[in-house]
Design a protein around this motif. Structure first.
Motif, PDB file in Angstrom:
ATOM      1  N   HIS A  43      -7.190   8.340   4.042  1.00 47.31           N
ATOM      2  CA  HIS A  43      -7.988   7.145   4.517  1.00 47.31           C
ATOM      3  C   HIS A  43      -7.598   6.183   5.385  1.00 47.31           C
ATOM      4  O   HIS A  43      -7.996   5.018   5.754  1.00 47.31           O
ATOM      5  CB  HIS A  43      -8.560   6.331   3.278  1.00 47.31           C
ATOM      6  CG  HIS A  43      -9.076   7.172   2.083  1.00 47.31           C
ATOM      7  ND1 HIS A  43      -9.216   6.856   0.777  1.00 47.31           N
ATOM      8  CD2 HIS A  43      -9.786   8.465   2.290  1.00 47.31           C
ATOM      9  CE1 HIS A  43     -10.052   7.706   0.104  1.00 47.31           C
ATOM     10  NE2 HIS A  43     -10.231   8.818   0.920  1.00 47.31           N
ATOM     11  N   CYS A  81       0.704  -1.113  -0.056  1.00 42.03           N
ATOM     12  CA  CYS A  81      -0.112   0.064  -0.053  1.00 42.03           C
ATOM     13  C   CYS A  81       1.032   1.259   0.081  1.00 42.03           C
ATOM     14  O   CYS A  81       1.749   1.542   0.784  1.00 42.03           O
ATOM     15  CB  CYS A  81      -0.983  -0.141   1.271  1.00 42.03           C
ATOM     16  SG  CYS A  81      -1.709  -1.290   1.225  1.00 42.03           S
ATOM     17  N   ARG A  95      -1.337  -1.551  -4.090  1.00 38.39           N
ATOM     18  CA  ARG A  95      -2.756  -0.883  -3.974  1.00 38.39           C
ATOM     19  C   ARG A  95      -2.495   0.671  -3.551  1.00 38.39           C
ATOM     20  O   ARG A  95      -1.650   0.884  -2.334  1.00 38.39           O
ATOM     21  CB  ARG A  95      -3.440  -1.405  -2.492  1.00 38.39           C
ATOM     22  CG  ARG A  95      -3.883  -2.845  -3.081  1.00 38.39           C
ATOM     23  CD  ARG A  95      -4.714  -3.510  -1.989  1.00 38.39           C
ATOM     24  NE  ARG A  95      -4.919  -4.999  -2.244  1.00 38.39           N
ATOM     25  CZ  ARG A  95      -5.472  -5.842  -1.246  1.00 38.39           C
ATOM     26  NH1 ARG A  95      -5.546  -5.423  -0.167  1.00 38.39           N
ATOM     27  NH2 ARG A  95      -5.508  -7.120  -1.710  1.00 38.39           N
ATOM     28  N   THR A 141      -3.148   3.830  -1.991  1.00 39.66           N
ATOM     29  CA  THR A 141      -3.906   4.221  -0.488  1.00 39.66           C
ATOM     30  C   THR A 141      -3.790   5.663  -0.204  1.00 39.66           C
ATOM     31  O   THR A 141      -2.560   6.075   0.180  1.00 39.66           O
ATOM     32  CB  THR A 141      -3.604   3.308   0.621  1.00 39.66           C
ATOM     33  OG1 THR A 141      -3.699   1.773   0.069  1.00 39.66           O
ATOM     34  CG2 THR A 141      -4.419   3.347   1.983  1.00 39.66           C
TER      35      THR A 141
END
Length: 140
Positions: A115, A74, A109, A111
């Motif tokens: 968040h 991430c 991913r 990210t």
């Protein structure tokens, strides 16, 4: 706050530490504070991860280096392809990828730090706030 999760056969603590330190150094050389790099290791039970209908531990391996691993990374959406490609190479090298490694899967991913929540001094705050605070301290 880059986070890397490595799922592989059990690695001894010194090997895990070596991988975590190597990846942390890679990130810090690119301006990421060391304390913001999270490396997590998990060991799946035998027979729980398959490729082509075969459990990963049954795939042929020459006994050298990495047998198999799945890695999820991430990182923030501002990271470009050059960054991701370089990080994938560093992860593969740190884990011991060899020509005899039958399976290595690395997924990125994106990210948004807004968040992600972190516990800090008894309360939650967004990773983006922690990053801004760390950058502010670095500029002093």
């Amino acid at each position: 706050m880059p986070t890397i999760e490595v799922s592989s056969p059990a690695l001894p603590v010194p090997a895990r530490r070596s991988v975590a330190l190597r990846l942390t150094r890679w990130f810090t050389s690119r301006g990421v504070p060391a304390g913001h790099v999270v490396v997590r290791f998990t060991t799946p039970d035998p027979g729980t991860v398959f490729s082509g209908g075969m459990p990963l531990e049954a795939l042929p391996h020459d006994g050298e280096g990495l047998h198999h691993a799945s890695v999820t990374v991430c990182v923030g959406p501002e990271r470009d392809e050059e960054f991701r490609s370089g990080l994938a190479e560093e992860i593969a090298s740190a884990l011991g990828l060899t020509p005899g490694t039958p399976f290595l899967y690395i997924e990125f991913r994106e990210t948004d730090p807004g968040h992600v929540y972190l516990g800090h001094q008894g309360r939650l705050r967004r990773a983006s706030e922690a990053l801004a605070a760390a950058e502010g301290k670095a500029h002093r």
